[in-house]
Design a protein around this motif. Structure first.
Motif, mmCIF file in Angstrom:
data_model
loop_
_atom_site.group_PDB
_atom_site.id
_atom_site.type_symbol
_atom_site.label_atom_id
_atom_site.label_comp_id
_atom_site.label_asym_id
_atom_site.label_seq_id
_atom_site.Cartn_x
_atom_site.Cartn_y
_atom_site.Cartn_z
ATOM 1 N N LYS A 26 0.867 -1.199 0.000
ATOM 2 C CA LYS A 26 0.000 0.000 0.000
ATOM 3 C C LYS A 26 0.889 1.230 0.000
ATOM 4 O O LYS A 26 1.306 1.729 1.037
ATOM 5 N N LEU A 27 1.203 1.694 -1.176
ATOM 6 C CA LEU A 27 2.184 2.769 -1.299
ATOM 7 C C LEU A 27 1.510 4.115 -1.539
ATOM 8 O O LEU A 27 0.416 4.182 -2.084
ATOM 9 N N HIS A 28 2.184 5.165 -1.129
ATOM 10 C CA HIS A 28 1.716 6.518 -1.459
ATOM 11 C C HIS A 28 2.212 6.933 -2.833
ATOM 12 O O HIS A 28 1.692 7.842 -3.446
ATOM 13 N N GLY A 29 3.243 6.301 -3.245
ATOM 14 C CA GLY A 29 3.784 6.671 -4.552
ATOM 15 C C GLY A 29 4.807 5.642 -4.991
ATOM 16 O O GLY A 29 5.464 4.999 -4.168
ATOM 17 N N HIS A 30 4.899 5.432 -6.277
ATOM 18 C CA HIS A 30 5.870 4.483 -6.814
ATOM 19 C C HIS A 30 6.303 5.003 -8.174
ATOM 20 O O HIS A 30 5.469 5.311 -9.023
ATOM 21 N N SER A 31 7.582 5.180 -8.353
ATOM 22 C CA SER A 31 8.031 5.528 -9.705
ATOM 23 C C SER A 31 9.295 4.755 -10.005
ATOM 24 O O SER A 31 10.088 4.450 -9.113
ATOM 25 N N ASP A 32 9.467 4.395 -11.260
ATOM 26 C CA ASP A 32 10.721 3.778 -11.647
ATOM 27 C C ASP A 32 11.211 4.482 -12.896
ATOM 28 O O ASP A 32 10.440 5.125 -13.598
ATOM 29 N N ALA A 36 6.541 5.092 2.445
ATOM 30 C CA ALA A 36 5.584 4.478 1.519
ATOM 31 C C ALA A 36 5.717 5.052 0.125
ATOM 32 O O ALA A 36 4.859 4.852 -0.711
ATOM 33 N N ILE A 37 6.804 5.802 -0.155
ATOM 34 C CA ILE A 37 7.055 6.233 -1.525
ATOM 35 C C ILE A 37 8.308 5.507 -2.009
ATOM 36 O O ILE A 37 9.409 5.706 -1.482
ATOM 37 N N PHE A 38 8.094 4.631 -2.957
ATOM 38 C CA PHE A 38 9.205 3.840 -3.488
ATOM 39 C C PHE A 38 9.671 4.509 -4.778
ATOM 40 O O PHE A 38 8.940 4.555 -5.760
ATOM 41 N N TRP A 39 10.875 5.023 -4.773
ATOM 42 C CA TRP A 39 11.291 5.759 -5.974
ATOM 43 C C TRP A 39 12.788 5.722 -6.238
ATOM 44 O O TRP A 39 13.224 6.148 -7.292
ATOM 45 N N VAL A 40 13.619 5.221 -5.300
ATOM 46 C CA VAL A 40 15.056 5.178 -5.590
ATOM 47 C C VAL A 40 15.513 3.741 -5.827
ATOM 48 O O VAL A 40 14.958 2.799 -5.269
ATOM 49 N N SER A 41 16.497 3.586 -6.680
ATOM 50 C CA SER A 41 17.133 2.283 -6.862
ATOM 51 C C SER A 41 18.344 2.219 -5.944
ATOM 52 O O SER A 41 18.977 3.245 -5.674
ATOM 53 N N MET A 42 18.622 1.032 -5.427
ATOM 54 C CA MET A 42 19.725 0.894 -4.480
ATOM 55 C C MET A 42 20.724 -0.151 -4.966
ATOM 56 O O MET A 42 20.354 -1.227 -5.420
ATOM 57 N N VAL A 43 22.008 0.188 -4.815
ATOM 58 C CA VAL A 43 23.040 -0.819 -5.032
ATOM 59 C C VAL A 43 23.921 -0.858 -3.794
ATOM 60 O O VAL A 43 24.114 0.166 -3.132
#
Lengths: 118, 948
Positions: B135-141, B303-310
């Motif tokens: 249940k996210l507030h925002g998601h961008s890829d 709840a905002i998924f927007w960064v990629s992690m390495v």
């Protein structure tokens, strides 16, 4: 036909080298003389093949056992390539001679054993 | 002895042998032989002087070299004697090696190249899985990983938690982007692409700057002065590689930032194929925002998924151990946070992937296309090999007599083999060297071709791959060398005599028509079959492109100029944007040559789409339908020549009411979000800043227009005009009552995302904010409008950049770029295969004709007409082609199924295409065999018989 030819020289190589060196001990000679000399001395038993003689001469020259020079023959008004034994060649001849002696003695012991065993 | 003395030595030996021979001769004469006999006796005694010479040469120790040189000279002489043959082989090899190397190099760069960072094997990418969506507030890829198989967008709080708690990594970095920003550096403002990176991004990856400094952890804090680091390519393009750029202050959207460094050229982006213009710290996200993001705090909202992690694994830690550790952190956050995002039943977890494997977003884009081309090229390589083999065989068959003679003269088999080998090697090497040149050129050409698809510079680093080059060269050369040696294997136990007799080789059906020739036939058949496969595949792809081009997208694509404006990132409010658009539209429409002007959220057929879930009034609760949506400005339908089928188009009243509704809804959502649940009080609601005074339900529904597909699909038996939709009250009570939409008109169907996609139900809304793409219908060449248009926009606001200026037809071409490239490349390789197959056929037929010259002479002498002779040759070659087609047609039909998903408007195994490919094959084959046939017909019977 390369192959058989190579085998023949391979068989004779050491011996032929020694015979040539020994012949040159008498003094400088050109290819024809060397061939004829070996043939004559062995009463035509060793028929000199030119196909082996010249490669052998050039091989010996390459190793520094003989040196070669174009010189006018004393009896003919023409130049021949004379081969001459070098100091290195003389040492080599001694080595080969003793090796040959050891070899023939060893062969003799196997072939005619009685003389030794008594 | 030294190498350079050989020549002298050879003369010396010659002289020595001669003198001794003379001596021998004299001695023989002295023995009393007559001169003639003496000479021959001497020669007999001497034996074979050539052999003696050869053996003496051996004693010099340079035998192998000498023999090689001899062979080499002889090979060159042979090739000079048949320049056409040599040239053909070299050309075929060059194309085979070159084309393959080029395509494999590109594939390697796009799909398999290692990441341009320190120790890339230690680097892992974070992806997450969950049975149900969180249940996210925002998601961008941003397309870093293939979103169909994994999701690599995560929240900043999670990133911080991993950095603080996880022990498996020596360091962890986050990045997101690139993001379009308004960039004001040199001169006028432009749209640039900025990549958000965490403060430790550069140190984690080991990226070096060539100027200034990197971004560090201290830059990544809200209180730090805003700084950016430029990408090398952008520094070159936009700043002319000016070293004084460091320290300069530029404006990004409405924030002043200082340039502190320039990244070295080796690093482009972690994800192969992506680029950015500059790097900015994550902490800037409050000030440099994407127009689509809402006002939530992207740095603190879990709840905002927007960064990629390495992460960089510590040397002793396995990927599995690390995965367990970070999964615990992830679960802790999504299950036990202030507002849980998931339930334990969904078992949310983190999956770590090797970074190179995970970051494959762009490769997914190019992969299928490149694979297809690779197959085509691979087939061409096979054809090339078969061709070389066939030509070599035909030639060696022609040289049987020569070989027999040489053998009869005492040349050993090994010596002949060496000779043939040298010839093949010389040929193959020449082909290999040309292949290298072709591959260098080919890589360049391919990159050029692929770059046409994007307005951005092509981001894959591509150079000819030497390993691939070595491989293809080895394969092709092996073919050449092996087939060059074929006569030796074949003639191992043949009787020499037939080959020495000229007559034996000149009739058909004689014993000499042995394995080699039938092998030659096979090679031609194989070539024809393979070429047909490539040809049919290319035909399907070409026709796909034609079908797409001929497709009517529902609007008039000619004479339309497009350009984008993004006022929001330049600081405009919605009201200002609407005003700006009206202003721009009016001035554009007044331009001479412009028929009308309008704008829309996205241009049509630009590969971008928006969609909406709406609820149809009267449908069951929770049964939303999904529809495409596009916000448009006034006059959009008349400008694009989209027919209005019934109802009306948007009036200016529609735009004002839509604007009011939109503003009210946005404001209501915002105030609802700013108040924590439970603490809401009426006193806070009526603050002087809150623009909301009306209850949303009292707002007018947004007027919308629908396309025909929408009407037919959702209102099959009703007139949709005047109907209300989208009252989602029952569905999402949490969201509050919505004003919904009112249908005011129906328009014709148009393509939206691209030409291939099916027409789907679509809803048009009045555009009341956001970025927009303007459309200008012109009466003249739209490109002539570019300059005046730029003038108008910069007169209104010179800090507002135009972007993506292109015509509608160019826009469509851009979406078709993959189709265009596949069809172009596959046609090229198909024609190449066709050409090769015909060269093969031509070679075989001319060889046959040459061999049968005397037979043809006899036939003619016996009264055969010339046309009959020509017919005989033609028939024979077409028989071979027919055999090839018999194999090729089913193969092509089967192979075309593999490209079924790339086709449009036709089925794999399309009979028309197959037939066309066959006709083309037969046609070109006829031409190829016409020349030998004509030569056969022009044989002079007398001469042919005399040569016997």
């Amino acid at each position: 036909m390369d192959k058989p030819a190579q085998q023949r020289t391979g068989l004779l190589q050491g011996t032929l080298d020694m015979l040539i060196l020994r012949t040159l001990l008498y003094g400088p000679a050109h290819g024809h003389q060397i061939g004829k000399h070996i043939q004559r001395t062995t009463n035509d038993f060793l028929q000199m093949q030119h196909g082996s003689l010249y490669p052998a001469l050039h091989r010996l020259e390459e190793r520094g056992w003989v040196s070669a020079k174009w010189e006018t023959a004393p009896d003919r008004n023409r130049e021949f390539k004379y081969y001459r034994l070098t100091d290195k060649g003389k040492k080599q001849l001694v080595v080969e001679e003793s090796q040959w002696k050891q070899m023939s003695e060893a062969v003799a012991r196997v072939m005619w054993p009685t003389a030794e065993e008594s | 002895m030294k190498w350079w003395q050989i020549k002298k030595r050879r003369a010396d030996l010659e002289r020595e042998l001669l003198s001794d021979l003379e001596l021998e001769e004299e001695e023989q004469q002295e023995r009393g032989l007559p001169p003639e006999e003496a000479r021959s006796a001497a020669r007999r005694a001497f034996g074979n002087t050539t052999l003696i010479k050869e053996q003496t040469h051996e004693a010099w120790g340079w035998g192998p070299v000498e023999r090689f040189l001899q062979d080499f000279r002889y090979a060159l002489r042979q090739l000079r004697r048949f320049p056409g043959f040599a040239l053909t082989i070299v050309l075929i090899l060059a194309l085979g090696i070159g084309a393959n190397t080029a395509i494999f190099s590109v594939i390697d760069a796009v799909m398999f190249r290692a990441l341009p960072v320190e120790n890339p094997q230690q680097l892992v990418l974070f992806t997450w899985t969950s049975r149900q969506q969180l249940k996210l507030h925002g998601h961008s890829d941003f397309g870093d990983c293939d979103s169909t198989s994994s999701d690599c967008s995560l929240s900043v709080p999670f990133f911080r938690a991993v950095r603080a708690q996880a022990n498996s990594f020596s360091s962890v970095a986050a990045f997101a982007g690139p993001l379009e920003v308004n960039f004001l550096g040199e001169g006028s403002a432009v749209i640039a692409h900025g990549e958000y990176v965490s403060g430790d991004f550069f140190s984690t990856l080991g990226i070096k700057t060539i100027l200034g400094r990197q971004l560090g952890l201290s830059d990544d804090s809200p209180s730090a002065p805003p700084v950016i680091v430029l990408d090398y390519g952008y520094w070159q393009r936009a700043f002319g590689a000016d070293p004084s750029v460091v320290g300069r202050v530029v404006r990004v959207n409405s924030t002043q930032v200082a340039i502190v460094g320039v990244v070295g050229p080796r690093f482009r982006h972690l994800t192969p194929g992506k680029t950015q213009d500059f790097f900015m710290p994550l902490s800037l996200v409050d000030r440099v925002r994407n127009e689509w993001w809402n006002d939530r705090d992207r740095l603190s909202d879990p709840a905002i998924f927007w960064v990629s992690m390495v992460g960089r694994l510590k040397p002793e830690v396995s990927i599995g151990q690390a995965q367990v550790e970070v999964s615990n952190i992830f679960r802790n956050q999504v299950l036990h946070g202030a507002t849980p995002l998931s339930s334990p039943a969904d078992s949310p977890a983190i999956r770590l992937l090797p970074a190179r494997q995970g970051l494959n977003g762009e490769s997914v884009e190019y992969g299928p296309m490149l694979n297809l081309i690779m197959v085509a090229v691979g087939l061409v390589l096979l054809v090339a090999c078969a061709n070389v083999a066939g030509l070599m065989l035909a030639r060696s068959a022609r040289r049987q007599k020569e070989m027999a003679t040489r053998q009869a003269l005492g040349a050993s088999r090994a010596r002949i083999a060496r000779q043939l080998l040298t010839e093949s090697v010389v040929l193959s090497l020449a082909g290999g060297v040309s292949g290298v040149l072709v591959s260098i050129w080919g890589v360049h050409a391919l990159v050029q071709l692929l770059s046409q698809g994007t307005t951005q510079p092509f981001a894959f680093v591509i150079a000819p791959d030497w390993r691939v080059l070595a491989f293809t060269t080895a394969v092709t050369l092996a073919t050449g060398v092996l087939s060059g040696l074929a006569p030796i294997f074949r003639d191992a136990r043949v009787d020499l005599t037939p080959f020495l007799k000229e007559s034996a080789s000149s009739t058909l059906g004689g014993p000499q028509r042995g394995r080699g020739i039938r092998l030659g036939d096979t090679f031609v058949i194989v070539q024809v079959a393979l070429s047909l496969v490539v040809l049919a595949g290319a035909g399907l792809l070409v026709r796909t492109l034609t079908n797409l081009h001929q497709l009517h997208p529902g609007f008039d694509t000619q004479n339309v100029l497009l350009f984008g404006l993004n006022p929001k990132i330049a600081g405009y409010t919605d009201a200002q944007t609407v005003e700006l658009y009206r202003n721009v539209q009016q001035r554009l429409a007044a331009l001479p040559g412009v028929v009308s002007a309008s704008y829309s959220e996205d241009a049509l057929v630009s590969q971008s789409i928006s969609g909406l879930d709406v609820h149809l009034d009267g449908a069951a609760p929770k049964s939303n339908i999904n529809t495409y949506s596009l916000a448009v400005g006034p006059g959009f339908f008349s400008t694009m020549h989209i027919p209005v089928l019934s109802g009306r188009v948007f009036s200016s009243a529609d735009f004002s009411s839509a604007f009011a509704t939109n503003a009210a809804v946005t404001a209501a959502e915002e105030s609802a979000r700013k108040l924590p649940v439970g603490s809401a009080s009426s006193a806070n609601l009526i603050s002087p800043t809150a623009p909301v005074s009306a209850h949303p339900l009292q707002l007018a529904p947004v007027p919308v227009m629908i396309n025909q597909a929408f009407a037919l699909r959702f209102f099959p038996n009703r007139n949709p005009l005047g109907l209300h939709i989208g009252d989602a009250q029952e569905d999402e009570p949490a969201k509050g009552p919505q004003p919904g939409f009112l249908i005011v008109g129906i328009v014709g169907d148009t393509k939206y995302r691209d030409l291939r996609g099916e027409v789907r139900p679509m809803m048009f809304l009045p555009l009341v904010g956001n970025s927009a793409h303007f459309e200008l219908r012109s009466a003249i060449d739209p490109n002539e409008l570019v300059k005046p248009v730029r003038g108008i926009v910069s007169a209104i606001d010179n800090k507002l950049p135009l972007f993506d200026v292109r015509t509608q037809t160019e826009q469509i071409e851009q979406t078709l770029f993959r189709e265009r490239i596949t069809s172009r490349l596959s046609s090229f390789f198909a024609l190449l295969a066709l050409l090769l197959a015909c060269i093969g056929l031509y070679g075989l037929m001319s060889y046959t004709v040459t061999r049968r010259t005397s037979e043809i002479g006899i036939r003619m002498a016996l009264g055969a007409e010339r046309s009959r002779i020509a017919g005989m040759v033609l028939r024979e070659s077409l028989l071979l082609v027919l055999c090839g087609l018999l194999v090729g047609v089913p193969a092509a039909a089967f192979a075309s199924r593999l490209i079924a998903n790339q086709l449009f408007g036709l089925k794999p195994g399309d009979p028309v295409t197959l037939l066309a490919a066959c006709v083309l094959m037969v046609g070109v084959a006829t031409i190829a065999s016409y020349l030998p046939a004509r030569r056969a017909a022009s044989v002079d019977p007398m001469q042919a018989l005399r040569s016997e």
